[in-house]
Design a protein around this motif. Structure first.
Motif, mmCIF file in Angstrom:
data_model
loop_
_atom_site.group_PDB
_atom_site.id
_atom_site.type_symbol
_atom_site.label_atom_id
_atom_site.label_comp_id
_atom_site.label_asym_id
_atom_site.label_seq_id
_atom_site.Cartn_x
_atom_site.Cartn_y
_atom_site.Cartn_z
ATOM 1 N N UNK A 107 0.832 -1.215 0.000
ATOM 2 C CA UNK A 107 0.000 0.000 0.000
ATOM 3 C C UNK A 107 0.865 1.263 0.000
ATOM 4 N N UNK A 108 1.849 1.313 0.892
ATOM 5 C CA UNK A 108 2.698 2.502 1.017
ATOM 6 C C UNK A 108 3.567 2.698 -0.218
ATOM 7 N N UNK A 109 4.093 1.639 -0.777
ATOM 8 C CA UNK A 109 5.001 1.772 -1.920
ATOM 9 C C UNK A 109 4.262 2.157 -3.198
ATOM 10 N N UNK A 110 3.071 1.602 -3.400
ATOM 11 C CA UNK A 110 2.304 2.002 -4.582
ATOM 12 C C UNK A 110 1.860 3.454 -4.468
ATOM 13 N N UNK A 111 1.540 3.884 -3.256
ATOM 14 C CA UNK A 111 1.192 5.294 -3.045
ATOM 15 C C UNK A 111 2.400 6.188 -3.310
ATOM 16 N N UNK A 112 3.567 5.775 -2.841
ATOM 17 C CA UNK A 112 4.789 6.552 -3.076
ATOM 18 C C UNK A 112 5.102 6.628 -4.564
ATOM 19 N N UNK A 113 4.925 5.531 -5.287
ATOM 20 C CA UNK A 113 5.182 5.530 -6.727
ATOM 21 C C UNK A 113 4.236 6.485 -7.448
ATOM 22 N N UNK A 114 2.970 6.436 -7.089
ATOM 23 C CA UNK A 114 1.980 7.325 -7.711
ATOM 24 C C UNK A 114 2.276 8.784 -7.399
ATOM 25 N N UNK A 115 2.580 9.085 -6.135
ATOM 26 C CA UNK A 115 2.847 10.469 -5.753
ATOM 27 C C UNK A 115 4.138 10.987 -6.365
ATOM 28 N N UNK A 168 -6.991 3.375 -5.400
ATOM 29 C CA UNK A 168 -7.952 4.286 -6.034
ATOM 30 C C UNK A 168 -7.515 4.557 -7.475
ATOM 31 N N UNK A 169 -8.361 4.152 -8.418
ATOM 32 C CA UNK A 169 -7.994 4.216 -9.845
ATOM 33 C C UNK A 169 -7.880 5.646 -10.352
ATOM 34 N N UNK A 170 -8.799 6.535 -9.942
ATOM 35 C CA UNK A 170 -8.756 7.896 -10.491
ATOM 36 C C UNK A 170 -7.504 8.642 -10.021
ATOM 37 N N UNK A 171 -6.980 8.295 -8.858
ATOM 38 C CA UNK A 171 -5.755 8.944 -8.382
ATOM 39 C C UNK A 171 -4.559 8.519 -9.235
ATOM 40 N N UNK A 172 -4.475 7.222 -9.556
ATOM 41 C CA UNK A 172 -3.384 6.741 -10.411
ATOM 42 C C UNK A 172 -3.483 7.340 -11.804
ATOM 43 N N UNK A 173 -4.711 7.401 -12.345
ATOM 44 C CA UNK A 173 -4.896 7.985 -13.674
ATOM 45 C C UNK A 173 -4.560 9.476 -13.663
ATOM 46 N N UNK A 174 -4.951 10.179 -12.602
ATOM 47 C CA UNK A 174 -4.632 11.604 -12.496
ATOM 48 C C UNK A 174 -3.143 11.858 -12.404
ATOM 49 N N UNK A 175 -2.431 11.034 -11.610
ATOM 50 C CA UNK A 175 -0.980 11.199 -11.484
ATOM 51 C C UNK A 175 -0.291 10.924 -12.812
#
Length: 195
Positions: A107-115, A168-175
């Motif tokens: 969870x934390x690493x995928x969030x870090x990658x997206x951000x 959350x798909x829209x966050x990944x697409x937005x990033x």
């Protein structure tokens, strides 16, 4: 070629930033911060690693600022395309490194990658206009996403992206869209070395 790599920091600055990014998000997995919501109704908790995702975007702007226009004007090959390839490649590499660390905490690493993609896209998109001050845009985005709050408990506003959960798909697409827009802005509006 070696001169250009040294000047841009591809042999010291960027590897150092990549190691600092990987170590910092790896060592702060369980550190969660909760800031007061100054404008919203609910505070949204976020991991400290989200702040550390700013490291690659700052390194990209420093890399782009290390240009020497007077010397580069006399270069046989144009360096603009190489600069764009270097910084966008580094942003993608930092994202891949964060995703590769997912066995530690998916969870934390995928969030870090997206951000990381989001912040690098913001910095690259702002650099042609703001120059060295382009690092302020991702930092401002992070700060405002903390203090804006959320719609309800643990439910941030959708356009904030930073504090959304990893799935959350829209966050990944937005990033991803912000990163592509940043690279496109760099391609279209980056200052060229005049001949």
């Amino acid at each position: 070629m070696i001169w250009w790599l040294r000047q841009r920091g591809a042999l010291d600055l960027l590897p150092g930033a990549l190691v600092a990014f990987a170590l910092s998000i790896g060592l702060t997995l369980d550190v969660v911060l909760v800031f007061p919501a100054l404008l919203g109704y609910y505070a949204v908790p976020t991991e400290l690693g989200n702040f550390l995702c700013l490291i690659p975007s700052v390194a990209l702007v420093v890399c782009l600022e290390r240009r020497l226009p007077s010397m580069e004007r006399s270069a046989v090959r144009r360096l603009d395309a190489r600069d764009i390839t270097l910084v966008s490649g580094f942003a993608v590499l930092a994202t891949v490194v964060a995703m590769a660390m997912s066995p530690l905490d998916p969870e934390a690493m995928w969030t870090a990658a997206r951000n990381n993609l989001l912040f690098c896209g913001l910095a690259l998109g702002a650099w042609p206009l703001l120059g060295h001050r382009a690092t302020l845009l991702p930092a401002f985005w992070m700060i405002h996403s903390m203090f804006l709050g959320g719609r309800s408990r643990n439910d941030p506003y959708p356009w904030v992206i930073v504090t959304e959960q990893a799935h959350v798909a829209h966050a990944a697409a937005g990033a991803g869209a912000v990163f592509l827009a940043g690279v496109l802005s760099l391609v279209c509006f980056a200052p060229r070395t005049a001949r």
